[in-house]
Scaffold this motif. Structure first.
Motif, PDB file in Angstrom:
ATOM      1  N   GLY A 103       0.830  -1.193   0.000  1.00  0.00           N
ATOM      2  CA  GLY A 103       0.000   0.000   0.000  1.00  0.00           C
ATOM      3  C   GLY A 103       0.865   1.244   0.000  1.00  0.00           C
ATOM      4  N   GLU A 104       0.612   2.157  -0.943  1.00  0.00           N
ATOM      5  CA  GLU A 104       1.436   3.355  -1.086  1.00  0.00           C
ATOM      6  C   GLU A 104       0.579   4.572  -1.425  1.00  0.00           C
ATOM      7  OE1 GLU A 104       4.856   4.093  -1.015  1.00  0.00           O
ATOM      8  OE2 GLU A 104       5.123   2.151  -0.030  1.00  0.00           O
ATOM      9  N   GLY A 105       0.966   5.709  -0.858  1.00  0.00           N
ATOM     10  CA  GLY A 105       0.369   6.971  -1.259  1.00  0.00           C
ATOM     11  C   GLY A 105       0.979   7.467  -2.549  1.00  0.00           C
ATOM     12  N   TYR A 106       0.253   8.331  -3.248  1.00  0.00           N
ATOM     13  CA  TYR A 106       0.769   8.923  -4.486  1.00  0.00           C
ATOM     14  C   TYR A 106       0.093  10.280  -4.702  1.00  0.00           C
ATOM     15  CZ  TYR A 106      -3.636   7.426  -6.645  1.00  0.00           C
ATOM     16  OH  TYR A 106      -4.968   7.260  -6.936  1.00  0.00           O
ATOM     17  N   TRP A 107       0.706  11.073  -5.544  1.00  0.00           N
ATOM     18  CA  TRP A 107       0.131  12.375  -5.893  1.00  0.00           C
ATOM     19  C   TRP A 107      -0.935  12.193  -6.969  1.00  0.00           C
ATOM     20  CZ3 TRP A 107       1.015  15.508  -2.270  1.00  0.00           C
ATOM     21  CH2 TRP A 107       2.282  15.731  -1.716  1.00  0.00           C
ATOM     22  N   GLN A 108      -2.157  12.640  -6.681  1.00  0.00           N
ATOM     23  CA  GLN A 108      -3.211  12.646  -7.702  1.00  0.00           C
ATOM     24  C   GLN A 108      -3.052  13.836  -8.648  1.00  0.00           C
ATOM     25  OE1 GLN A 108      -7.168  10.974  -6.675  1.00  0.00           O
ATOM     26  NE2 GLN A 108      -6.717  11.800  -4.635  1.00  0.00           N
ATOM     27  N   ARG A 109      -2.410  14.871  -8.175  1.00  0.00           N
ATOM     28  CA  ARG A 109      -2.073  16.044  -8.990  1.00  0.00           C
ATOM     29  C   ARG A 109      -0.796  16.623  -8.433  1.00  0.00           C
ATOM     30  NH1 ARG A 109      -2.741  20.257  -5.713  1.00  0.00           N
ATOM     31  NH2 ARG A 109      -4.495  20.357  -4.236  1.00  0.00           N
ATOM     32  N   PRO A 110      -0.074  17.442  -9.215  1.00  0.00           N
ATOM     33  CA  PRO A 110       1.139  18.049  -8.672  1.00  0.00           C
ATOM     34  C   PRO A 110       0.814  18.841  -7.407  1.00  0.00           C
ATOM     35  CG  PRO A 110       1.064  18.342 -11.044  1.00  0.00           C
ATOM     36  CD  PRO A 110      -0.279  17.779 -10.642  1.00  0.00           C
ATOM     37  N   PRO A 111       1.553  18.619  -6.341  1.00  0.00           N
ATOM     38  CA  PRO A 111       1.209  19.269  -5.062  1.00  0.00           C
ATOM     39  C   PRO A 111       1.563  20.752  -5.071  1.00  0.00           C
ATOM     40  CG  PRO A 111       3.257  18.058  -4.838  1.00  0.00           C
ATOM     41  CD  PRO A 111       2.729  17.740  -6.208  1.00  0.00           C
ATOM     42  N   ASP A 112       0.676  21.558  -4.494  1.00  0.00           N
ATOM     43  CA  ASP A 112       1.000  22.962  -4.265  1.00  0.00           C
ATOM     44  C   ASP A 112       1.563  23.098  -2.856  1.00  0.00           C
ATOM     45  OD1 ASP A 112      -1.232  22.717  -2.625  1.00  0.00           O
ATOM     46  OD2 ASP A 112      -2.555  23.813  -3.980  1.00  0.00           O
ATOM     47  N   GLN A 113       1.875  24.319  -2.470  1.00  0.00           N
ATOM     48  CA  GLN A 113       2.480  24.531  -1.164  1.00  0.00           C
ATOM     49  C   GLN A 113       1.533  24.162  -0.029  1.00  0.00           C
ATOM     50  OE1 GLN A 113       5.678  25.294  -0.351  1.00  0.00           O
ATOM     51  NE2 GLN A 113       5.963  24.882  -2.526  1.00  0.00           N
ATOM     52  N   ALA A 114       0.229  24.350  -0.239  1.00  0.00           N
ATOM     53  CA  ALA A 114      -0.732  23.996   0.798  1.00  0.00           C
ATOM     54  C   ALA A 114      -0.736  22.487   1.037  1.00  0.00           C
ATOM     55  CB  ALA A 114      -2.128  24.478   0.406  1.00  0.00           C
ATOM     56  N   ALA A 115      -0.663  21.724  -0.036  1.00  0.00           N
ATOM     57  CA  ALA A 115      -0.630  20.264   0.105  1.00  0.00           C
ATOM     58  C   ALA A 115       0.633  19.815   0.823  1.00  0.00           C
ATOM     59  CB  ALA A 115      -0.731  19.607  -1.260  1.00  0.00           C
ATOM     60  N   LEU A 116       1.764  20.389   0.449  1.00  0.00           N
ATOM     61  CA  LEU A 116       3.022  20.019   1.089  1.00  0.00           C
ATOM     62  C   LEU A 116       3.028  20.415   2.559  1.00  0.00           C
ATOM     63  CD1 LEU A 116       5.550  21.040  -1.721  1.00  0.00           C
ATOM     64  CD2 LEU A 116       4.852  18.730  -1.078  1.00  0.00           C
ATOM     65  N   ALA A 117       2.517  21.598   2.840  1.00  0.00           N
ATOM     66  CA  ALA A 117       2.464  22.044   4.231  1.00  0.00           C
ATOM     67  C   ALA A 117       1.536  21.153   5.049  1.00  0.00           C
ATOM     68  CB  ALA A 117       2.003  23.498   4.296  1.00  0.00           C
ATOM     69  N   GLY A 118       0.427  20.719   4.449  1.00  0.00           N
ATOM     70  CA  GLY A 118      -0.512  19.857   5.147  1.00  0.00           C
ATOM     71  C   GLY A 118       0.084  18.510   5.513  1.00  0.00           C
ATOM     72  N   LEU A 119       1.072  18.071   4.733  1.00  0.00           N
ATOM     73  CA  LEU A 119       1.760  16.817   5.018  1.00  0.00           C
ATOM     74  C   LEU A 119       3.038  17.039   5.810  1.00  0.00           C
ATOM     75  CD1 LEU A 119       1.236  15.071   1.576  1.00  0.00           C
ATOM     76  CD2 LEU A 119       0.231  14.388   3.760  1.00  0.00           C
ATOM     77  N   GLY A 120       3.170  18.193   6.399  1.00  0.00           N
ATOM     78  CA  GLY A 120       4.333  18.469   7.230  1.00  0.00           C
ATOM     79  C   GLY A 120       5.556  18.892   6.447  1.00  0.00           C
ATOM     80  N   GLY A 121       5.348  19.482   5.261  1.00  0.00           N
ATOM     81  CA  GLY A 121       6.480  19.957   4.478  1.00  0.00           C
ATOM     82  C   GLY A 121       7.160  18.883   3.671  1.00  0.00           C
ATOM     83  N   ALA A 122       6.432  17.817   3.301  1.00  0.00           N
ATOM     84  CA  ALA A 122       7.017  16.714   2.534  1.00  0.00           C
ATOM     85  C   ALA A 122       7.602  17.219   1.230  1.00  0.00           C
ATOM     86  CB  ALA A 122       5.957  15.654   2.264  1.00  0.00           C
ATOM     87  N   ALA A 123       8.735  16.663   0.855  1.00  0.00           N
ATOM     88  CA  ALA A 123       9.358  17.020  -0.422  1.00  0.00           C
ATOM     89  C   ALA A 123       8.590  16.356  -1.550  1.00  0.00           C
ATOM     90  CB  ALA A 123      10.819  16.561  -0.447  1.00  0.00           C
ATOM     91  N   ALA A 124       8.173  17.143  -2.540  1.00  0.00           N
ATOM     92  CA  ALA A 124       7.321  16.640  -3.617  1.00  0.00           C
ATOM     93  C   ALA A 124       7.996  15.549  -4.422  1.00  0.00           C
ATOM     94  CB  ALA A 124       6.915  17.798  -4.534  1.00  0.00           C
ATOM     95  N   ASP A 125       9.298  15.562  -4.498  1.00  0.00           N
ATOM     96  CA  ASP A 125       9.992  14.594  -5.345  1.00  0.00           C
ATOM     97  C   ASP A 125      10.520  13.406  -4.551  1.00  0.00           C
ATOM     98  OD1 ASP A 125      13.250  16.265  -5.589  1.00  0.00           O
ATOM     99  OD2 ASP A 125      11.902  15.905  -3.904  1.00  0.00           O
TER     100      ASP A 125
END
Length: 250
Positions: free
Chosen positions: A140-162
């Motif tokens: 089981g793995e998470g994935y990006w459904q769309r390119p993340p914006d800063q709000a998405a990254l911040a919501g995940l604790g600042g996860a690196a998009a790449d």
């Protein structure tokens, strides 16, 4: 309240620690368990919800679960005793990356445990080490459904998009390049994703309301609010979850 205790509390009403409905879990297990007498291993089993369901449905199965949280393993043992499957279940208190067994397994489960191994490829390597020839990995793995914006990254604790997630095609490309073949998959629906997040934040908020005099009540309420805000204002439309059945050529 430590991180492990908070995680157990957050999954009070959703013991499967992934955005999957009960019928999706049942369908994946039916597809993965071809003979009914397999030997199972879950790396990062928590309270053992996957293993307990499999053992209850298939009286010839045996299983091992590995987790660093002793309280979660205690819960798993209590439920296993209640279900009458404890003699077929081994529980091992240690980090999943440190587990070794004297025998291989027909089915290995790794569901959202990439952090324990240091990422996707180390997780696949660990699973491969434990699989019998012709065995199956339930991943089981998470994935990006769309390119993340800063709000998405911040919501995940600042996860690196790449680093933390790929998009779904790239995730599958990486897995197949490592020598695995997908034989089945379930992509979590919007309902499953939302139900999981509401359940997590709701369980925390409910506990805080029910225990107002507890010294951890304010902390738990704050975390419930922060989680709900991070999800709704951040990663709700950006993150998906896929559960894959994978095999390798013999």
């Amino acid at each position: 309240m430590d991180r492990q205790e908070l995680a157990r509390l957050a999954h009070t009403h959703h013991p499967i620690a992934a955005p999957l409905a009960d019928q999706s879990v049942a369908a994946l297990l039916r597809r993965a368990l071809r003979s009914g007498d397999e030997r199972l291993l879950e790396l990062g089993c928590g309270q053992g919800a996957w293993l307990l369901r499999a053992l209850a449905a298939h009286p010839e199965l045996t299983a091992d679960g590995v987790d660093p949280d002793p309280a979660a393993l205690t819960d798993a043992r209590i439920i296993a005793e209640h279900l009458g499957v404890i003699r077929r279940l081994g529980l091992h208190h240690r980090p999943p990356a440190e587990f070794s067994a004297p025998h291989p397994y027909d089915l290995v489960l790794c569901l959202g445990t990439g952090e324990a191994f240091g990422g996707l490829l180390p997780t696949l390597t660990a699973a491969r080490r434990h699989l019998a020839p012709g065995g199956t990995l339930l991943l089981g793995e998470g994935y990006w459904q769309r390119p993340p914006d800063q709000a998405a990254l911040a919501g995940l604790g600042g996860a690196a998009a790449d680093f933390d997630f790929d998009d779904l095609p790239t995730l599958l490309d990486r897995i197949t390049a490592d020598g695995w073949t997908p034989i089945h998959a379930h992509t979590s629906t919007r309902h499953e994703l939302d139900d999981y997040e509401w359940s997590r934040t709701g369980a925390l908020a409910e506990w805080a309301l029910d225990h107002p005099a507890h010294p951890d009540a304010a902390q738990v309420q704050r975390l419930a609010t922060e989680h709900r805000t991070s999800w709704l204002h951040g990663y709700r439309d950006a993150v998906g979850f896929v559960t894959l059945l994978l095999r390798q050529a013999n």
